[in-house]
Design a protein around this motif. Structure first.
Motif, PDB file in Angstrom:
ATOM      1  N   LYS A   3      15.926 -10.617  -1.140  1.00  0.00           N
ATOM      2  CA  LYS A   3      14.634 -10.084  -0.464  1.00  0.00           C
ATOM      3  C   LYS A   3      14.652  -8.384   0.211  1.00  0.00           C
ATOM      4  O   LYS A   3      15.460  -8.327   1.449  1.00  0.00           O
ATOM      5  CB  LYS A   3      14.107 -11.194   1.010  1.00  0.00           C
ATOM      6  N   GLU A   4      13.866  -7.989  -0.064  1.00  0.00           N
ATOM      7  CA  GLU A   4      13.984  -6.776   0.512  1.00  0.00           C
ATOM      8  C   GLU A   4      12.368  -6.205   0.692  1.00  0.00           C
ATOM      9  O   GLU A   4      11.484  -6.493   0.366  1.00  0.00           O
ATOM     10  CB  GLU A   4      14.438  -5.330  -0.002  1.00  0.00           C
ATOM     11  N   GLN A   5      12.137  -5.204   1.875  1.00  0.00           N
ATOM     12  CA  GLN A   5      10.381  -4.728   1.979  1.00  0.00           C
ATOM     13  C   GLN A   5      10.716  -3.922   0.904  1.00  0.00           C
ATOM     14  O   GLN A   5      11.504  -3.240   0.688  1.00  0.00           O
ATOM     15  CB  GLN A   5      10.846  -4.775   3.325  1.00  0.00           C
ATOM     16  N   VAL A   6       8.907  -3.838   0.707  1.00  0.00           N
ATOM     17  CA  VAL A   6       8.870  -2.470  -0.424  1.00  0.00           C
ATOM     18  C   VAL A   6       7.556  -2.400   0.274  1.00  0.00           C
ATOM     19  O   VAL A   6       6.592  -3.270   1.070  1.00  0.00           O
ATOM     20  CB  VAL A   6       8.781  -3.423  -1.800  1.00  0.00           C
ATOM     21  N   ALA A  15      -2.224  -4.364 -11.219  1.00  0.00           N
ATOM     22  CA  ALA A  15      -2.310  -3.011 -11.015  1.00  0.00           C
ATOM     23  C   ALA A  15      -1.298  -2.254  -9.662  1.00  0.00           C
ATOM     24  O   ALA A  15      -1.325  -1.076  -9.268  1.00  0.00           O
ATOM     25  CB  ALA A  15      -2.923  -2.120 -11.158  1.00  0.00           C
ATOM     26  N   ALA A  16      -0.142  -3.653  -9.585  1.00  0.00           N
ATOM     27  CA  ALA A  16      -0.011  -2.937  -8.373  1.00  0.00           C
ATOM     28  C   ALA A  16       1.305  -2.129  -8.401  1.00  0.00           C
ATOM     29  O   ALA A  16       1.479  -1.836  -8.695  1.00  0.00           O
ATOM     30  CB  ALA A  16       1.015  -4.445  -8.055  1.00  0.00           C
ATOM     31  N   VAL A  17       0.740  -0.898  -7.142  1.00  0.00           N
ATOM     32  CA  VAL A  17       1.860  -0.555  -7.013  1.00  0.00           C
ATOM     33  C   VAL A  17       2.441  -0.508  -6.103  1.00  0.00           C
ATOM     34  O   VAL A  17       2.324  -0.403  -4.890  1.00  0.00           O
ATOM     35  CB  VAL A  17       0.867   1.274  -7.262  1.00  0.00           C
ATOM     36  N   LEU A  18       4.045  -0.145  -6.270  1.00  0.00           N
ATOM     37  CA  LEU A  18       4.295  -0.486  -4.587  1.00  0.00           C
ATOM     38  C   LEU A  18       6.340   0.609  -5.364  1.00  0.00           C
ATOM     39  O   LEU A  18       6.421   1.083  -6.321  1.00  0.00           O
ATOM     40  CB  LEU A  18       5.072  -1.556  -4.917  1.00  0.00           C
ATOM     41  N   ARG A  19       6.928   0.522  -3.713  1.00  0.00           N
ATOM     42  CA  ARG A  19       7.843   1.949  -4.303  1.00  0.00           C
ATOM     43  C   ARG A  19       8.820   0.994  -3.903  1.00  0.00           C
ATOM     44  O   ARG A  19       8.939  -0.029  -2.348  1.00  0.00           O
ATOM     45  CB  ARG A  19       8.151   2.758  -3.601  1.00  0.00           C
ATOM     46  N   HIS A  20      10.548   0.585  -4.546  1.00  0.00           N
ATOM     47  CA  HIS A  20      11.270  -0.322  -4.025  1.00  0.00           C
ATOM     48  C   HIS A  20      12.050   1.260  -3.218  1.00  0.00           C
ATOM     49  O   HIS A  20      11.876   1.917  -3.097  1.00  0.00           O
ATOM     50  CB  HIS A  20      11.942  -0.689  -4.998  1.00  0.00           C
ATOM     51  N   PRO A  21      13.277   0.411  -2.086  1.00  0.00           N
ATOM     52  CA  PRO A  21      13.353   1.049  -1.126  1.00  0.00           C
ATOM     53  C   PRO A  21      14.704   1.938  -1.617  1.00  0.00           C
ATOM     54  O   PRO A  21      15.054   3.163  -1.370  1.00  0.00           O
ATOM     55  CB  PRO A  21      13.975   0.367  -0.034  1.00  0.00           C
ATOM     56  N   ASP A  22      14.977   1.470  -2.871  1.00  0.00           N
ATOM     57  CA  ASP A  22      16.315   2.799  -3.925  1.00  0.00           C
ATOM     58  C   ASP A  22      15.748   3.226  -4.314  1.00  0.00           C
ATOM     59  O   ASP A  22      16.965   4.078  -5.790  1.00  0.00           O
ATOM     60  CB  ASP A  22      17.102   1.308  -4.470  1.00  0.00           C
TER      61      ASP A  22
END
Length: 93
Positions: A3-6, A15-22
């Protein structure tokens, strides 16, 4: 699984837009059933590729193959976590 925060820029359905920490840039989350439907649609069109010029047929094949790869990865990940698919898998497109 981990689990990580995005960063979520939009959580609009399908149509979810998200950014993974990496990752530098955000991505668009495609739900599994939508991914399956896209692959199915592209494969149906691909069966008529003989009506397209060679370059268009090749582009269509690239898209279909990429969707196939994403869908296979999705199915593998869900299976590894004993999660039922959100669609009926008839495979081969």
């Amino acid at each position: 699984m981990r689990k990580e925060q995005v960063e979520i820029y939009s959580d609009t359905s399908n149509a979810a837009v998200l950014r993974h920490p990496d990752r530098h840039f955000p991505g668009c989350l495609v739900q599994g059933d939508t991914l399956h439907g896209l692959r199915q649609s592209v494969r149906r069109v691909q069966r008529s590729a003989h009506l397209l010029d060679e370059e268009a047929a090749a582009d269509l094949a690239d898209v279909a193959d990429h969707l196939e790869s994403l869908l296979n990865h999705y199915k593998t990940v869900l299976a590894a976590h004993a999660i039922k698919l959100p669609f009926t898998d008839t495979s081969s497109g």
